[in-house]
Design a protein around this motif. Structure first.
Motif, PDB file in Angstrom:
ATOM      1  N   ALA A   1     -46.607 -70.973  44.845  1.00 32.74           N
ATOM      2  CA  ALA A   1     -45.602 -70.125  44.200  1.00 32.74           C
ATOM      3  C   ALA A   1     -45.561 -70.389  42.711  1.00 32.74           C
ATOM      4  CB  ALA A   1     -44.233 -70.370  44.832  1.00 32.74           C
ATOM      5  N   ILE A   2     -45.668 -71.664  42.326  1.00 33.43           N
ATOM      6  CA  ILE A   2     -45.621 -71.985  40.893  1.00 33.43           C
ATOM      7  C   ILE A   2     -46.850 -71.412  40.181  1.00 33.43           C
ATOM      8  CG2 ILE A   2     -45.847 -73.885  39.242  1.00 33.43           C
ATOM      9  CD1 ILE A   2     -43.926 -75.455  40.965  1.00 33.43           C
ATOM     10  N   ILE A   3     -48.020 -71.562  40.812  1.00 32.08           N
ATOM     11  CA  ILE A   3     -49.228 -71.043  40.166  1.00 32.08           C
ATOM     12  C   ILE A   3     -49.130 -69.527  40.013  1.00 32.08           C
ATOM     13  CG2 ILE A   3     -51.740 -70.928  40.266  1.00 32.08           C
ATOM     14  CD1 ILE A   3     -51.575 -73.374  42.168  1.00 32.08           C
ATOM     15  N   LEU A   4     -48.617 -68.879  41.061  1.00 34.22           N
ATOM     16  CA  LEU A   4     -48.464 -67.422  40.985  1.00 34.22           C
ATOM     17  C   LEU A   4     -47.469 -67.053  39.885  1.00 34.22           C
ATOM     18  CD1 LEU A   4     -49.395 -64.816  42.323  1.00 34.22           C
ATOM     19  CD2 LEU A   4     -47.379 -64.928  43.762  1.00 34.22           C
TER      20      LEU A   4
ATOM     21  N   LEU B   1     -44.041 -73.337  32.212  1.00 37.50           N
ATOM     22  CA  LEU B   1     -43.509 -73.633  33.543  1.00 37.50           C
ATOM     23  C   LEU B   1     -43.679 -75.096  33.937  1.00 37.50           C
ATOM     24  CD1 LEU B   1     -44.197 -70.692  35.958  1.00 37.50           C
ATOM     25  CD2 LEU B   1     -42.162 -71.330  34.741  1.00 37.50           C
ATOM     26  N   ILE B   2     -44.666 -75.779  33.394  1.00 42.84           N
ATOM     27  CA  ILE B   2     -44.888 -77.171  33.798  1.00 42.84           C
ATOM     28  C   ILE B   2     -44.190 -78.131  32.841  1.00 42.84           C
ATOM     29  CG2 ILE B   2     -46.635 -78.921  34.285  1.00 42.84           C
ATOM     30  CD1 ILE B   2     -46.508 -76.476  36.186  1.00 42.84           C
ATOM     31  N   LEU B   3     -44.277 -77.835  31.535  1.00 43.14           N
ATOM     32  CA  LEU B   3     -43.704 -78.775  30.578  1.00 43.14           C
ATOM     33  C   LEU B   3     -42.193 -78.666  30.503  1.00 43.14           C
ATOM     34  CD1 LEU B   3     -46.275 -78.738  27.662  1.00 43.14           C
ATOM     35  CD2 LEU B   3     -46.083 -80.284  29.608  1.00 43.14           C
ATOM     36  N   LEU B   4     -41.674 -77.449  30.616  1.00 40.96           N
ATOM     37  CA  LEU B   4     -40.233 -77.266  30.470  1.00 40.96           C
ATOM     38  C   LEU B   4     -39.453 -78.101  31.481  1.00 40.96           C
ATOM     39  CD1 LEU B   4     -38.878 -75.627  28.300  1.00 40.96           C
ATOM     40  CD2 LEU B   4     -38.340 -73.905  30.010  1.00 40.96           C
ATOM     41  N   PRO B   5     -39.753 -78.002  32.784  1.00 42.75           N
ATOM     42  CA  PRO B   5     -39.023 -78.841  33.746  1.00 42.75           C
ATOM     43  C   PRO B   5     -39.231 -80.326  33.460  1.00 42.75           C
ATOM     44  CG  PRO B   5     -40.252 -77.153  34.893  1.00 42.75           C
ATOM     45  CD  PRO B   5     -40.682 -77.108  33.475  1.00 42.75           C
TER      46      PRO B   5
ATOM     47  N   ARG C   1     -31.654 -78.298  35.869  1.00 45.10           N
ATOM     48  CA  ARG C   1     -33.053 -77.982  35.580  1.00 45.10           C
ATOM     49  C   ARG C   1     -33.523 -76.757  36.339  1.00 45.10           C
ATOM     50  NH1 ARG C   1     -38.143 -81.737  36.412  1.00 45.10           N
ATOM     51  NH2 ARG C   1     -37.331 -81.966  38.517  1.00 45.10           N
ATOM     52  N   MET C   2     -33.382 -76.786  37.643  1.00 46.27           N
ATOM     53  CA  MET C   2     -33.882 -75.683  38.460  1.00 46.27           C
ATOM     54  C   MET C   2     -33.093 -74.407  38.211  1.00 46.27           C
ATOM     55  SD  MET C   2     -36.476 -76.829  39.478  1.00 46.27           S
ATOM     56  CE  MET C   2     -37.393 -75.760  40.551  1.00 46.27           C
ATOM     57  N   LEU C   3     -31.786 -74.577  37.909  1.00 44.33           N
ATOM     58  CA  LEU C   3     -30.950 -73.412  37.613  1.00 44.33           C
ATOM     59  C   LEU C   3     -31.488 -72.684  36.377  1.00 44.33           C
ATOM     60  CD1 LEU C   3     -28.267 -72.104  38.577  1.00 44.33           C
ATOM     61  CD2 LEU C   3     -27.178 -73.340  36.710  1.00 44.33           C
ATOM     62  N   ALA C   4     -31.735 -73.477  35.326  1.00 42.70           N
ATOM     63  CA  ALA C   4     -32.235 -72.887  34.084  1.00 42.70           C
ATOM     64  C   ALA C   4     -33.605 -72.241  34.321  1.00 42.70           C
ATOM     65  CB  ALA C   4     -32.355 -73.960  33.010  1.00 42.70           C
ATOM     66  N   PHE C   5     -34.393 -72.933  35.104  1.00 42.50           N
ATOM     67  CA  PHE C   5     -35.730 -72.443  35.443  1.00 42.50           C
ATOM     68  C   PHE C   5     -35.651 -71.069  36.114  1.00 42.50           C
ATOM     69  CE2 PHE C   5     -39.418 -72.606  38.343  1.00 42.50           C
ATOM     70  CZ  PHE C   5     -40.407 -72.824  37.414  1.00 42.50           C
ATOM     71  N   GLY C   6     -34.796 -70.977  37.124  1.00 40.45           N
ATOM     72  CA  GLY C   6     -34.626 -69.717  37.846  1.00 40.45           C
ATOM     73  C   GLY C   6     -34.111 -68.612  36.943  1.00 40.45           C
ATOM     74  N   ALA C   7     -33.101 -68.967  36.113  1.00 40.79           N
ATOM     75  CA  ALA C   7     -32.520 -67.965  35.221  1.00 40.79           C
ATOM     76  C   ALA C   7     -33.568 -67.448  34.246  1.00 40.79           C
ATOM     77  CB  ALA C   7     -31.346 -68.578  34.468  1.00 40.79           C
ATOM     78  N   ALA C   8     -34.397 -68.381  33.735  1.00 44.54           N
ATOM     79  CA  ALA C   8     -35.447 -67.979  32.794  1.00 44.54           C
ATOM     80  C   ALA C   8     -36.393 -66.978  33.442  1.00 44.54           C
ATOM     81  CB  ALA C   8     -36.222 -69.208  32.315  1.00 44.54           C
TER      82      ALA C   8
END
Lengths: 409, 266
Positions: A332-335, A356-360, A370-377
């Motif tokens: 899923a991350i690669i996609l 996607l890799i460095l930000l988290p 972390r994951m919240l911001a990731f999802g929102a982004a």
């Protein structure tokens, strides 16, 4: 335009009032049961009102701007962003590439081992993203089980190293080729599928790989995995952990450059055009004399090739692998990297991977959010830039032979 | 007169069933060298299904589709995959335009050259002299085709940004890029204004004159068909009801009843 802004303004006020009303009992009223008194926190109400208003207005402003762009595009106008115009400037491109390469080369000398390790994993995802970009971005074949090819590469090295003591450099191409073969084997049954069905079958393939690796103890040593995998040696010398990390970092840089060169050539070749045509319209593509079966298989095989290669590197970097590293989440991350970066665009995928890799990684300080911001982004990205960070640029061709004719005609 | 011309395409008793529905019912048709043949008929008469049977998208239930390339053996096209049919020398356009929208105009035509060129993956990666030369030739021949249909100025535009009439012409150029000797055009004038239709008429005549391509077209625009095509085949409810020169078709009472009759009433 002005009426638009006024409209946005009005609606934002309504939204903000509505939020004040909704959050009133929670944010404003507080009953202190000890002293039998009610505390009115009016300041909170003001903050909610201002916050809701600003967010809502920003949201509407961005949407209307996007709408306007679409209108311009529909009227055949220029919709290239400043970024794209900059990218088409060749001298800027070369200078930027030189600078990035230099920065990449001095990176491990300036920063410590921890930073280099993070960078290596980001680079691994760059290669994975570029590989999947062939299958998904160029050929348009949704693949939710891509991590299986990555796993195939990693297990190839782990097993060959464990049983036959084969070294890293020998296994690197072997891993790629084994990945490739698995791509073709998977490709055959799904030649006739497209869209949702394709996604489900590839998803299943990814799952099968993990389950088989977990349960086939005789082959893969089950969930306990394979340990003590050799790191790449430097002309027969074994390196210390820190030096070895730097060494792997440079191997990874070389691999990324190699991947970029090859995918860039493929993208603008006869095969690359056939992939894109297949993505755009399969029926028209086959009517133009393109063999769909061969084109699909080649897209799968080449996508899997990179995953296999970088899988070998992954195994040699971590020196330990088990099936838990190859979950659906990885696919899923690669996609996401490919979709977020921009389908088919090499630069976009690279930026997407770092993002996607460095930000988290660097947001660990805010670990809870972390994951919240990731999802929102991700959500925001898909609403405002559905074409990805860098949308795909097509090669333009110049044909000087009959310029005069064009001018006359 | 038709007798001494070389017969390119011969369709004998072609039948196509979808479950209980007979969409095409034993249609026989011939296209000769240099012809601009037309297939007309009311909506739902089975014309496009007929095209799909010839080009391999459907496998016909009964009948033969025979191709007689000049100086080569006769080939039976039934059951061949569409890409093989295109390789044999039959190229088509689509009723509802099917371009590759996110590719440039030139690239769309370059796709047509795919089956006439052969550099594979490894050669593309190494990009030696041979591949570069082949690429140059692809670009050159595609560009010339664009000039022919009058789209050379748009070569590097995305094809989705072209106006409607230009998209139709691009589809024709793309089909021509596969080097066919028979060009199948499915309603090339659909949705065009009178000026665009007149341009298209000229283009079709020009292709027929300059290239060694016979043309078979499906069309609803009677003026266009009567001006340029001979022979004309008429289909209704899956059956062929008439064939002949424009004059014969105009005078045929069956055709008037099935098709043109409505026009004289209006």
């Amino acid at each position: 335009m002005v009426t638009d802004m006024l409209q946005n303004f009005k609606q934002s006020i309504v939204v903000s009032l509505w939020f004040v009303f909704l959050t009133f009992p929670l944010m404003v009223v507080r009953v202190n049961t000890m002293n039998q008194e009610v505390i009115w926190r009016w300041m909170n109400m003001v903050w909610v009102a201002i916050g809701a208003f600003v967010l809502s207005y920003l949201w509407r402003y961005m949407l209307s701007r996007q709408q306007m762009r679409k209108q311009v595009a529909d009227e055949g106008g220029e919709i290239r962003s400043r970024m794209q115009i900059l990218l088409e400037d060749m001298s800027f491109r070369y200078r930027a590439m030189g600078f990035i390469l230099l920065a990449a080369l001095v990176f491990p000398l300036v920063f410590d081992t921890y930073q280099s390790t993070i960078m290596i994993s980001a680079l691994i995802y760059v290669v994975l993203g570029l590989g999947l970009n062939i299958t998904v971005g160029l050929a348009g074949l949704l693949d939710l089980g891509y991590v299986a090819f990555f796993g195939v590469g990693a297990y190839s090295y782990a097993l060959l190293n464990h049983h036959f003591d084969l070294g890293f450099w020998v296994t690197l191409p072997i891993g790629g080729i084994i990945g490739c073969l698995f791509g073709i084997v998977l490709g055959f049954p799904i030649l006739r599928l497209r869209g949702d069905y394709l996604a489900i079958v590839t998803l299943g393939f990814g799952m099968i790989f993990k389950v088989v690796m977990e349960n086939w103890d005789g082959l893969s040593f089950g969930p306990s995995g394979i340990a003590n995998i050799d790191r790449p040696n430097f002309f027969g010398m074994d390196l210390s952990l820190a030096n070895s990390t730097i060494y792997i970092y440079y191997i990874m840089i070389a691999l990324v450059i190699f991947t970029i060169l090859v995918t860039n050539r493929l993208k603008n070749s006869r095969i690359g055009r056939a992939w894109i045509a297949m993505r755009e319209d399969e029926i028209a593509c086959v009517a133009m004399g393109i063999d769909i079966a061969r084109t699909k298989l080649s897209a799968y095989a080449l996508g899997a090739f990179w995953a296999g290669m970088v899988g070998v590197l992954f195994a040699s970097k971590t020196t330990f692998i088990n099936p838990a590293s190859f979950t659906f989440m990885e696919s899923a991350i690669i996609l996401s990297i490919v979709v977020l970066g921009g389908m088919g665009s090499i630069l976009g995928v690279i930026i997407g991977a770092f993002f996607l890799i460095l930000l988290p990684e660097y947001m660990r300080a805010f670990s809870e959010y972390r994951m919240l911001a990731f999802g929102a982004a991700m959500v925001l990205m898909m609403i405002f830039r559905p074409q990805g960070i860098i949308s795909n640029l097509r090669q333009t061709y110049e044909y000087k032979g009959s310029k005069e004719k064009i001018d006359n005609g | 007169m038709a007798d001494n011309k070389h017969k390119l395409l011969e369709v004998k008793g072609l039948t196509m069933d979808f479950g209980g529905l007979r969409a095409v019912d034993s249609v026989t048709l011939e296209v000769h060298e240099g012809d601009i043949a037309a297939l007309i008929g009311p909506n739902g008469a089975g014309k496009t299904t007929f095209f799909n049977c010839i080009t391999g998208i459907y496998n016909p239930t009964k009948g033969d589709v025979l191709l007689h390339p000049k100086g080569q053996k006769t080939r039976r096209l039934n059951g061949l995959k569409p890409n093989k049919v295109t390789e044999m020398g039959l190229a088509r356009t689509f009723q509802n335009i099917r371009l590759f929208p996110d590719m440039t105009v030139l690239e769309n035509v370059m796709i047509g050259r795919h089956c006439r060129t052969n550099s594979g993956i490894f050669r593309a990666i190494i990009k030696g002299k041979g591949v570069q030369e082949e690429e140059r030739q692809i670009v050159e021949s595609s560009y010339q085709l664009l000039e022919k249909v009058g789209l050379a100025d748009f070569a590097n535009e995305f094809s989705k940004n072209l106006p409607y009439g230009a998209q139709r012409r691009l589809e024709i150029a793309r089909a021509m890029a596969t080097d066919p000797f028979l060009l199948l055009l499915d309603e090339p004038a659909a949705g065009m204004n009178p000026q665009e239709t007149a341009d298209l008429e000229q283009l079709i005549c020009k292709i027929s004159d300059e290239e060694e391509m016979a043309i078979l077209l499906i069309e609803h625009d009677m003026k266009l068909v009567m001006n340029i095509s001979d022979p004309i085949y008429v289909m209704e409810y899956g059956k062929k009801i008439a064939e002949g020169s424009p004059q014969e078709i105009k005078d045929n009472p069956k055709v008037i009843e099935a098709y043109l009759g409505e026009e004289t009433d209006a």
